[in-house]
Enzyme design. Structure first.
Site, PDB file in Angstrom:
ATOM      1  N   HIS A  64      -4.286 -63.552  36.448  1.00  0.00           N
ATOM      2  CA  HIS A  64      -3.084 -63.499  35.603  1.00  0.00           C
ATOM      3  C   HIS A  64      -2.072 -62.515  36.175  1.00  0.00           C
ATOM      4  CE1 HIS A  64      -5.134 -65.104  31.722  1.00  0.00           C
ATOM      5  NE2 HIS A  64      -4.498 -66.070  32.363  1.00  0.00           N
ATOM      6  N   GLU A 121     -11.317 -73.532  38.124  1.00  0.00           N
ATOM      7  CA  GLU A 121     -12.105 -73.219  36.915  1.00  0.00           C
ATOM      8  C   GLU A 121     -13.556 -73.706  37.079  1.00  0.00           C
ATOM      9  OE1 GLU A 121     -10.877 -71.351  34.527  1.00  0.00           O
ATOM     10  OE2 GLU A 121      -8.703 -71.659  34.553  1.00  0.00           O
ATOM     11  N   ARG A 130      -0.808 -76.495   6.924  1.00  0.00           N
ATOM     12  CA  ARG A 130      -1.928 -75.527   6.997  1.00  0.00           C
ATOM     13  C   ARG A 130      -3.174 -76.106   7.646  1.00  0.00           C
ATOM     14  NH1 ARG A 130       0.204 -74.508   2.003  1.00  0.00           N
ATOM     15  NH2 ARG A 130       1.387 -72.564   1.935  1.00  0.00           N
ATOM     16  N   ASN A 148     -13.355 -65.468  31.227  1.00  0.00           N
ATOM     17  CA  ASN A 148     -12.164 -64.887  31.871  1.00  0.00           C
ATOM     18  C   ASN A 148     -12.461 -64.328  33.260  1.00  0.00           C
ATOM     19  OD1 ASN A 148     -10.571 -65.467  29.676  1.00  0.00           O
ATOM     20  ND2 ASN A 148     -11.061 -63.531  28.662  1.00  0.00           N
ATOM     21  N   GLU A 191     -14.325 -65.066  20.249  1.00  0.00           N
ATOM     22  CA  GLU A 191     -14.170 -64.183  21.405  1.00  0.00           C
ATOM     23  C   GLU A 191     -14.261 -62.691  21.084  1.00  0.00           C
ATOM     24  OE1 GLU A 191     -11.644 -65.539  24.823  1.00  0.00           O
ATOM     25  OE2 GLU A 191     -10.735 -63.566  24.585  1.00  0.00           O
ATOM     26  N   HIS A 246      -9.778 -63.838  35.837  1.00  0.00           N
ATOM     27  CA  HIS A 246      -8.491 -64.003  35.163  1.00  0.00           C
ATOM     28  C   HIS A 246      -7.680 -62.707  35.069  1.00  0.00           C
ATOM     29  CE1 HIS A 246      -9.978 -67.963  34.322  1.00  0.00           C
ATOM     30  NE2 HIS A 246      -8.906 -68.291  33.642  1.00  0.00           N
ATOM     31  N   ARG A 261     -17.854 -64.657  24.983  1.00  0.00           N
ATOM     32  CA  ARG A 261     -16.845 -65.655  25.396  1.00  0.00           C
ATOM     33  C   ARG A 261     -15.916 -65.090  26.477  1.00  0.00           C
ATOM     34  NH1 ARG A 261     -13.498 -70.051  21.649  1.00  0.00           N
ATOM     35  NH2 ARG A 261     -12.371 -70.959  23.402  1.00  0.00           N
ATOM     36  N   LYS A 292      -9.312 -73.068  21.209  1.00  0.00           N
ATOM     37  CA  LYS A 292      -8.165 -72.166  21.393  1.00  0.00           C
ATOM     38  C   LYS A 292      -6.907 -73.015  21.539  1.00  0.00           C
ATOM     39  CE  LYS A 292      -9.769 -67.968  23.682  1.00  0.00           C
ATOM     40  NZ  LYS A 292      -9.580 -67.167  24.913  1.00  0.00           N
ATOM     41  N   LYS A 328     -19.508 -74.202  28.425  1.00  0.00           N
ATOM     42  CA  LYS A 328     -18.491 -73.732  27.483  1.00  0.00           C
ATOM     43  C   LYS A 328     -19.003 -73.873  26.052  1.00  0.00           C
ATOM     44  CE  LYS A 328     -13.795 -73.130  26.441  1.00  0.00           C
ATOM     45  NZ  LYS A 328     -12.410 -73.261  26.849  1.00  0.00           N
ATOM     46  N   HIS A 369      -2.371 -71.681  38.362  1.00  0.00           N
ATOM     47  CA  HIS A 369      -3.375 -70.898  37.641  1.00  0.00           C
ATOM     48  C   HIS A 369      -4.763 -70.914  38.310  1.00  0.00           C
ATOM     49  CE1 HIS A 369      -5.440 -69.070  34.299  1.00  0.00           C
ATOM     50  NE2 HIS A 369      -6.275 -70.101  34.256  1.00  0.00           N
TER      51      HIS A 369
HETATM   52  N1  LIG Z   1      -7.015 -73.552  25.271  1.00  0.00           N
HETATM   53  C1  LIG Z   1      -7.768 -73.110  26.259  1.00  0.00           C
HETATM   54  O1  LIG Z   1      -8.912 -72.722  26.081  1.00  0.00           O
HETATM   55  C2  LIG Z   1      -7.202 -73.105  27.649  1.00  0.00           C
HETATM   56  C3  LIG Z   1      -8.028 -72.828  28.748  1.00  0.00           C
HETATM   57  C4  LIG Z   1      -7.487 -72.905  30.026  1.00  0.00           C
HETATM   58  C5  LIG Z   1      -6.147 -73.239  30.191  1.00  0.00           C
HETATM   59  N2  LIG Z   1      -5.355 -73.489  29.107  1.00  0.00           N
HETATM   60  C6  LIG Z   1      -3.943 -73.861  29.253  1.00  0.00           C
HETATM   61  O2  LIG Z   1      -3.892 -75.104  29.933  1.00  0.00           O
HETATM   62  C7  LIG Z   1      -2.625 -75.211  30.572  1.00  0.00           C
HETATM   63  C8  LIG Z   1      -2.816 -75.781  31.951  1.00  0.00           C
HETATM   64  O3  LIG Z   1      -3.402 -77.053  31.858  1.00  0.00           O
HETATM   65  P1  LIG Z   1      -3.183 -78.161  32.981  1.00  0.00           P
HETATM   66  O4  LIG Z   1      -3.439 -77.575  34.305  1.00  0.00           O
HETATM   67  O5  LIG Z   1      -3.921 -79.359  32.554  1.00  0.00           O
HETATM   68  O6  LIG Z   1      -1.610 -78.368  32.941  1.00  0.00           O
HETATM   69  P2  LIG Z   1      -0.681 -79.566  32.447  1.00  0.00           P
HETATM   70  O7  LIG Z   1      -1.006 -79.983  31.070  1.00  0.00           O
HETATM   71  O8  LIG Z   1       0.709 -79.133  32.719  1.00  0.00           O
HETATM   72  O9  LIG Z   1      -1.078 -80.761  33.428  1.00  0.00           O
HETATM   73  C9  LIG Z   1      -0.820 -80.654  34.795  1.00  0.00           C
HETATM   74  C10 LIG Z   1       0.112 -81.772  35.288  1.00  0.00           C
HETATM   75  O10 LIG Z   1      -0.637 -82.963  35.431  1.00  0.00           O
HETATM   76  C11 LIG Z   1      -0.043 -84.034  34.723  1.00  0.00           C
HETATM   77  N3  LIG Z   1      -1.164 -84.869  34.302  1.00  0.00           N
HETATM   78  C12 LIG Z   1      -2.163 -84.536  33.436  1.00  0.00           C
HETATM   79  N4  LIG Z   1      -3.079 -85.496  33.422  1.00  0.00           N
HETATM   80  C13 LIG Z   1      -2.672 -86.468  34.266  1.00  0.00           C
HETATM   81  C14 LIG Z   1      -3.227 -87.704  34.695  1.00  0.00           C
HETATM   82  N5  LIG Z   1      -4.419 -88.119  34.288  1.00  0.00           N
HETATM   83  N6  LIG Z   1      -2.511 -88.445  35.564  1.00  0.00           N
HETATM   84  C15 LIG Z   1      -1.311 -88.017  36.047  1.00  0.00           C
HETATM   85  N7  LIG Z   1      -0.761 -86.840  35.710  1.00  0.00           N
HETATM   86  C16 LIG Z   1      -1.435 -86.080  34.830  1.00  0.00           C
HETATM   87  C17 LIG Z   1       0.763 -83.385  33.631  1.00  0.00           C
HETATM   88  O11 LIG Z   1       1.830 -84.199  33.204  1.00  0.00           O
HETATM   89  C18 LIG Z   1       1.260 -82.122  34.324  1.00  0.00           C
HETATM   90  O12 LIG Z   1       2.398 -82.415  35.099  1.00  0.00           O
HETATM   91  C19 LIG Z   1      -2.015 -73.825  30.563  1.00  0.00           C
HETATM   92  O13 LIG Z   1      -0.961 -73.783  29.639  1.00  0.00           O
HETATM   93  C20 LIG Z   1      -3.144 -72.930  30.107  1.00  0.00           C
HETATM   94  O14 LIG Z   1      -2.712 -71.785  29.389  1.00  0.00           O
HETATM   95  C21 LIG Z   1      -5.872 -73.433  27.848  1.00  0.00           C
HETATM   96 ZN   LIG Z   2      -8.122 -70.250  33.325  1.00  0.00          ZN
END
Ligand SMILES: NC(=O)c1ccc[n+]([C@@H]2O[C@H](COP(=O)([O-])OP(=O)(O)OC[C@H]3O[C@@H](n4cnc5c(N)ncnc54)[C@H](O)[C@@H]3O)[C@@H](O)[C@H]2O)c1
Ligand SMILES: [Zn+2]
Length: 341
Positions: free
Chosen positions: A243, A179, A115, A236, A228, A239, A232, A137, A218, A256
């Site tokens: 999306h 972003e 939990r 988006n 949100e 987006h 907040r 999030k 942020k 993305h």
């Molecule tokens: N929680 C939130 O508020 C929020 C906001 C925006 C996006 N997201 C989520 O984030 C995700 C996308 O994140 P992302 O683009 O970081 O993707 P990811 O975590 O897949 O990372 C991208 C790639 O880079 C590699 N990588 C990461 N850091 C590295 C480093 N320092 N050196 C070498 N390789 C590295 C990873 O292994 C992966 O292959 C999505 O699932 C999206 O929904 C969440």
């Molecule tokens: Zn985004």
């Protein structure tokens, strides 16, 4: 080095600087018995041993395959198994080491195991550093859609080591810039100026400044509207259509951040926000983020309207009337269709 405080329901600090990965203990409470570091195979190869060495006491690592395909309940279930087999309790701490995928999955596991247990974010992709690691999030995808299961769970601390960006592949770096452009347009002329001043080769010299400004924006937004209900939603921007593009391409086309850039352009064009559109064109050209969109606006609107997360008969769209300022507008589906005709 800079520390940015976030005064959310559970307050925490975000530390940003160079070489912080080796100094983690300075930024976390001393109370934990042991740590579980959750990461993906790519990030593990570069940083897992360093993080393990930097943490005090017993540290165990859990590695899953990189990529969005891992952001599932099945991975979370494997993490639960790992935590319970190794007798992790509420006195222990979970660490998310990686990009947004690792952060979202690990945060969700931390929000739900026993939990709720404490967790730290150590974001290593640009997207995770400027966006996903702050704000609480967490979640995973379902076969029927992205981020459909999740929880709000704030980290105990966020430790951003800018140096980790040195190993991030360029395409992912550019994706994160999508972003960054969004943050500039919704809230900061300063970020937009830095993007306009630099190019892809020189931007890294200003990246510390950029990450700090994005986190401050942020933080301010999340402090005002953690769950949100209103403001907040401006995060988006771009987006709704972004999306829609990703979905119509079954998440195998544009990444993305690139899709968000296209989405920001589409909404700015539909709303006749000329100055915003001009900046988007200039920056996306400069950083190689311009892509052809192979769908009509009305096809994208239809896809946006079937999004599982929208209301029954209306949709929130984010509008950037002038660079540095954005607003949320709730419009009926009929109005959206008309806009996109
Ligand atoms: N929680 C939130 O508020 C929020 C906001 C925006 C996006 N997201 C989520 O984030 C995700 C996308 O994140 P992302 O683009 O970081 O993707 P990811 O975590 O897949 O990372 C991208 C790639 O880079 C590699 N990588 C990461 N850091 C590295 C480093 N320092 N050196 C070498 N390789 C590295 C990873 O292994 C992966 O292959 C999505 O699932 C999206 O929904 C969440
Ligand atoms: Zn985004």
């Amino acid at each position: 080095m800079t520390t940015i405080h976030a005064e959310t329901s559970k307050p925490y600090d975000v530390h940003i600087g160079h070489g912080l990965i080796d100094r983690i203990t300075e930024f976390i409470p001393k109370k934990y018995d042991k740590f579980a570091v959750i990461t993906d195979d790519n990030v593990a190869a570069f940083y897992l041993e360093r993080v393990k060495a930097a943490l005090p006491g017993k540290v165990q690592g859990f590695i899953f395959p990189h990529g969005e395909a891992s952001k599932t309940l099945e991975t979370v279930s494997r993490i639960y198994g790992f935590l319970s087999e190794n007798q992790f309790s509420r006195k222990d701490c979970i660490v998310a080491l990686g990009g947004g995928v690792v952060g979202d999955i690990t945060g969700f596991a931390a929000a739900t195991y026993l939990r709720g247990v404490d967790f730290l974010q150590i974001p290593t992709s640009l997207l995770a550093q400027v966006d996903s690691s702050v704000g609480g999030k967490t979640g995973v995808d379902l076969p029927s859609g992205k981020n459909l299961v999740g929880a709000f769970h704030q980290p105990k601390a966020v430790i951003i080591d800018i140096d980790t960006l040195e190993t991030l592949p360029l395409d992912y770096f550019k994706d994160g810039l999508g972003e960054v452009i969004k943050y500039g347009l919704i809230s900061s002329k300063e970020i937009t100026s830095l993007l306009l001043k630099n190019d892809i080769d020189s931007i890294k010299s200003d990246i510390f400044e950029i990450v700090c400004r994005c986190i401050e924006i942020k933080r301010d937004i999340v402090e005002e509207d953690e769950f949100e209900h209103g403001v907040r939603k401006i995060l988006n921007f771009g987006h709704t259509f972004g999306h829609a593009i990703e979905r119509l391409e079954n998440f195998t086309g544009m990444s993305h951040g690139i899709a968000v850039v296209a989405g920001m352009k589409i909404i700015s064009k539909l709303m006749h926000n000329e100055e915003t559109l001009d900046i988007l064109d200039r920056i996306s050209e400069k950083y190689g983020l311009t892509r052809e969109v192979n769908f009509t606006e009305s096809e994208l609107a239809e896809a946006a309207m079937t999004d599982k997360k929208r209301n029954a008969d209306s949709i929130d769209i984010i509008v950037c009337e002038e660079p540095g300022k954005a607003t949320v507008k709730n419009i009926s589906l009929k109005e959206l269709r008309k806009l996109c005709e």
